[in-house]
Design a protein around this motif. Structure first.
Motif, PDB file in Angstrom:
ATOM      1  N   GLY A  61       0.817  -1.210   0.000  1.00 23.36           N
ATOM      2  CA  GLY A  61       0.000   0.000   0.000  1.00 23.36           C
ATOM      3  C   GLY A  61       0.842   1.248   0.000  1.00 23.36           C
ATOM      4  N   ARG A  85      -4.841  -8.795  -1.736  1.00 22.29           N
ATOM      5  CA  ARG A  85      -5.447  -9.136  -0.449  1.00 22.29           C
ATOM      6  C   ARG A  85      -4.488  -9.963   0.399  1.00 22.29           C
ATOM      7  NH1 ARG A  85     -10.808  -7.920  -0.292  1.00 22.29           N
ATOM      8  NH2 ARG A  85     -11.822  -7.479  -2.294  1.00 22.29           N
ATOM      9  N   ASP A 107      -7.112  -3.690   2.893  1.00 21.27           N
ATOM     10  CA  ASP A 107      -6.537  -2.449   3.407  1.00 21.27           C
ATOM     11  C   ASP A 107      -5.105  -2.707   3.855  1.00 21.27           C
ATOM     12  OD1 ASP A 107      -6.014   0.021   4.396  1.00 21.27           O
ATOM     13  OD2 ASP A 107      -7.350  -0.114   6.124  1.00 21.27           O
ATOM     14  N   SER A 142      -2.944  -0.235   6.365  1.00 19.65           N
ATOM     15  CA  SER A 142      -3.178  -0.334   7.809  1.00 19.65           C
ATOM     16  C   SER A 142      -2.465  -1.531   8.419  1.00 19.65           C
ATOM     17  CB  SER A 142      -4.684  -0.425   8.089  1.00 19.65           C
ATOM     18  OG  SER A 142      -5.208  -1.655   7.611  1.00 19.65           O
ATOM     19  N   GLN A 143      -2.039  -2.479   7.587  1.00 18.81           N
ATOM     20  CA  GLN A 143      -1.373  -3.685   8.086  1.00 18.81           C
ATOM     21  C   GLN A 143       0.147  -3.613   7.957  1.00 18.81           C
ATOM     22  OE1 GLN A 143      -3.688  -7.417   7.090  1.00 18.81           O
ATOM     23  NE2 GLN A 143      -4.559  -6.046   5.563  1.00 18.81           N
TER      24      GLN A 143
END
Length: 347
Positions: A56, A69, A75, A78-79
């Protein structure tokens, strides 16, 4: 591409464009838990952009379609740092020059929340010790410029693995290191991956780096995958002419071996010197720019097997063996030993 449900990281039809020009074109692959997937290709193939998409971290101006994924979640930003982490190419620029290395690792621990400062500091020292940095407690107080290049790369591996992520993305982690340091860094990266139980996506332009370190290999050219499959199949009998060219350009293993001792050592030395002087086979020409792709197969202008169909129709991925795929119209015409396709260029 895997077909079972045991998938940790799933990429489907990923496309990355800038101002309408696609730099990554329909990339799909899976990564299983604890697996090492190598993304291989020349500069400009789209490998590093793909790596950034997994985290990301695409640059401003990039537009994407398709899906990425991690355990079903999309997302990724955020990980980052918790379930997926990066080992960057340039360790010096990845580390803050104004904070001790140990403080930076401790901050990475505290970024996931709920860890007291003293415990984070202890984990930082332990992480530096695990990657083989001597006198880790003292070196934790040192600044990045006080580390050697190899030690800085070990430190960013420690930072990437300190929170025990599910996936580590290593973007050209051995660039600018000599052969001995390359092997050390890859060994440490492998040890840390095993220690935390992570999968590894290893981005490199060098198939020689892949040998002995990858479970699967995905070869990219001009933003597309041209071959992917088990490392033994792709490296043992590549089916895409581009992969053949990359393999043919590697120096033979015996060039790096010692001449030996005793009777015949002088002859071996002279033979090795002749091999070192000989030009290695190489792929002619250069990869196309994303905004100047030729019609048909992007590799056709450089491919010794190209025919009219190759220049008209872009090949789709097709099965070339068990769990082995290739995007080439003429993959089945390759001889068992195909390195002669890329003969030595005149000096």
């Amino acid at each position: 591409m895997t077909s079972d449900d045991d998938v940790l990281l799933s990429v489907r039809e990923l496309r990355i464009a800038f101002d309408g020009v696609e730099a990554v074109r329909g990339l799909s692959f899976d990564v299983r838990p604890r697996e090492v997937l190598a993304l291989v290709g020349e500069s400009g193939a789209g490998k590093s952009l793909t790596a950034r998409a997994l985290l990301g971290m695409l640059p401003a101006g990039a537009t994407t379609t398709g899906t990425v994924r991690l355990r079903g979640a999309a997302d990724l930003a955020s990980q980052r740092g918790r379930r997926i982490a990066l080992v960057p190419q340039d360790a010096l620029s990845a580390l803050s020059p104004v904070h001790p290395v140990g403080d930076q690792l401790a901050a990475a621990v505290r970024s996931v929340g709920g860890v007291p400062r003293r415990e984070a500091r202890a984990r930082a020292v332990a992480a530096l010790d695990r990657v083989g940095i001597p006198d880790a407690a003292r070196k934790a107080r040192a600044y990045p410029h006080e580390y050697s290049g190899g030690m800085r790369q070990r430190a960013v591996i420690a930072m990437a693995t300190i929170n025990e992520p599910d996936v580590v993305v290593a973007d050209e982690p051995t660039t600018a290191l000599d052969a001995e340091l390359q092997e050390q860094v890859l060994r440490v990266l492998g040890e840390q991956r095993e220690a935390v139980g992570a999968a590894l996506v290893l981005v490199t332009h060098d198939l020689g780096v892949v040998r002995g370190h990858a479970d699967r290999v995905l070869v990219m050219y001009a933003g597309r995958q041209v071959e992917q499959g088990p490392a033994g199949a792709v490296l043992g009998r590549p089916r895409a002419p581009y992969t053949v060219g990359l393999m043919a350009s590697l120096p033979p293993d015996d060039v790096h071996a010692g001449a030996g001792a005793g009777h015949g050592a002088a002859d071996d030395s002279r033979s090795g010197a002749r091999r070192r002087r000989r030009r290695l086979p190489s792929i002619p020409g250069s990869p196309p720019a994303p905004d100047a792709l030729p019609p048909g197969c992007a590799f056709a202008p450089r491919c010794p097997l190209a025919e009219d169909r190759c220049r008209r129709e872009e090949p789709s991925l097709r099965a070339a063996g068990a769990d082995h795929e290739v995007a080439c119209h003429r993959w089945d015409d390759l001889p068992h030993s195909a390195t002669e396709l890329f003969l030595e260029q005149p000096a």
